[in-house]
Write a protein that holds these residues in place. Structure first.
Motif, short mmCIF file in Angstrom:
data_model
loop_
_atom_site.label_atom_id
_atom_site.label_comp_id
_atom_site.label_asym_id
_atom_site.label_seq_id
_atom_site.Cartn_x
_atom_site.Cartn_y
_atom_site.Cartn_z
N HIS A 177 28.64 31.84 23.09
CA HIS A 177 28.40 30.67 23.92
C HIS A 177 29.54 29.68 23.72
O HIS A 177 30.33 29.79 22.77
CB HIS A 177 27.05 30.02 23.61
N ALA A 178 29.62 28.74 24.59
CA ALA A 178 30.70 27.75 24.53
C ALA A 178 30.56 26.86 23.30
O ALA A 178 29.45 26.55 22.86
CB ALA A 178 30.68 26.90 25.79
N VAL A 179 31.68 26.47 22.77
CA VAL A 179 31.72 25.51 21.67
C VAL A 179 32.48 24.29 22.19
O VAL A 179 33.63 24.40 22.60
CB VAL A 179 32.45 26.10 20.44
N TYR A 180 31.81 23.16 22.21
CA TYR A 180 32.41 21.95 22.73
C TYR A 180 33.07 21.18 21.59
O TYR A 180 32.46 20.97 20.56
CB TYR A 180 31.36 21.10 23.43
N ASN A 181 34.31 20.76 21.79
CA ASN A 181 34.99 20.02 20.73
C ASN A 181 35.39 18.62 21.15
O ASN A 181 35.86 17.85 20.33
CB ASN A 181 36.21 20.78 20.22
N GLN A 182 35.22 18.29 22.42
CA GLN A 182 35.50 16.93 22.89
C GLN A 182 34.52 16.57 24.00
O GLN A 182 34.19 17.41 24.83
CB GLN A 182 36.92 16.82 23.44
N PHE A 183 34.06 15.34 23.98
CA PHE A 183 33.26 14.80 25.08
C PHE A 183 33.98 13.52 25.50
O PHE A 183 33.93 12.50 24.81
CB PHE A 183 31.83 14.50 24.63
N ILE B 1 29.95 3.56 15.68
CA ILE B 1 30.15 4.77 16.49
C ILE B 1 31.65 5.05 16.57
O ILE B 1 32.41 4.26 17.12
CB ILE B 1 29.56 4.60 17.90
N GLY B 2 32.05 6.17 16.01
CA GLY B 2 33.46 6.53 16.04
C GLY B 2 33.86 7.09 17.39
O GLY B 2 33.08 7.73 18.08
N THR B 3 35.08 6.81 17.77
CA THR B 3 35.66 7.35 19.00
C THR B 3 37.07 7.84 18.66
O THR B 3 37.57 7.60 17.57
CB THR B 3 35.75 6.30 20.11
N LYS B 4 37.68 8.52 19.60
CA LYS B 4 39.03 9.04 19.39
C LYS B 4 39.78 9.05 20.71
O LYS B 4 39.19 9.32 21.76
CB LYS B 4 38.94 10.46 18.82
N ILE B 5 41.05 8.75 20.64
CA ILE B 5 41.95 8.91 21.79
C ILE B 5 42.86 10.07 21.43
O ILE B 5 43.75 9.93 20.58
CB ILE B 5 42.74 7.62 22.07
N TYR B 6 42.63 11.21 22.01
CA TYR B 6 43.36 12.42 21.62
C TYR B 6 44.78 12.47 22.17
O TYR B 6 45.67 12.98 21.50
CB TYR B 6 42.60 13.67 22.05
N TYR B 7 45.00 12.02 23.36
CA TYR B 7 46.32 12.13 23.98
C TYR B 7 46.74 10.77 24.54
O TYR B 7 46.75 10.56 25.74
CB TYR B 7 46.30 13.19 25.08
N LEU C 221 34.02 10.58 22.85
CA LEU C 221 32.81 10.13 22.16
C LEU C 221 32.40 11.18 21.12
O LEU C 221 32.87 12.32 21.17
CB LEU C 221 31.68 9.93 23.17
N PRO C 222 31.52 10.82 20.20
CA PRO C 222 31.10 11.78 19.19
C PRO C 222 30.45 13.03 19.79
O PRO C 222 29.65 12.93 20.72
CB PRO C 222 30.06 11.01 18.37
N ILE C 223 30.85 14.18 19.27
CA ILE C 223 30.21 15.44 19.63
C ILE C 223 30.42 16.40 18.47
O ILE C 223 31.55 16.64 18.05
CB ILE C 223 30.74 16.04 20.96
#
Length: 93
Positions: free
Chosen positions: A6-12, A31-37, A70-72
């Protein structure tokens, strides 16, 4: 496919013109967040000799300015998801 495949989600990721303010609001509520790019590929130093300049890819530049992850993760509990949703709604109202 069997249950193990099944799919594995690494970013929302969500997009908002108020990304930095939303990130700060969420951080203020634990609540932690991230800016990946934060820098589009065509503006990264390592690719500069082969790619364009500011304005050549306006959509990529806009996405880089507006995306917030967002967190995932597998251990995220339903009440934690509800907390994230509540704080985003609070920010938007």
């Amino acid at each position: 496919p069997d249950a193990a495949n099944h799919a594995v989600y690494n970013q929302f990721v969500v997009r908002t013109s108020e990304r930095d303010a939303l990130a700060e609001h969420l951080q203020g509520h634990g609540i932690g967040t991230k800016i990946y790019y934060p820098i589009p590929l065509h503006l990264q130093k390592g690719l500069a000799p082969m790619t364009g300049k500011v304005g050549d890819y306006p959509r990529a530049e806009e996405v880089a300015r507006t995306c917030l992850a967002l967190p995932i993760f597998p251990e995220l509990r339903d009440e934690e998801v509800d907390h994230v949703i509540d704080k985003i709604q609070e920010f938007c109202s």
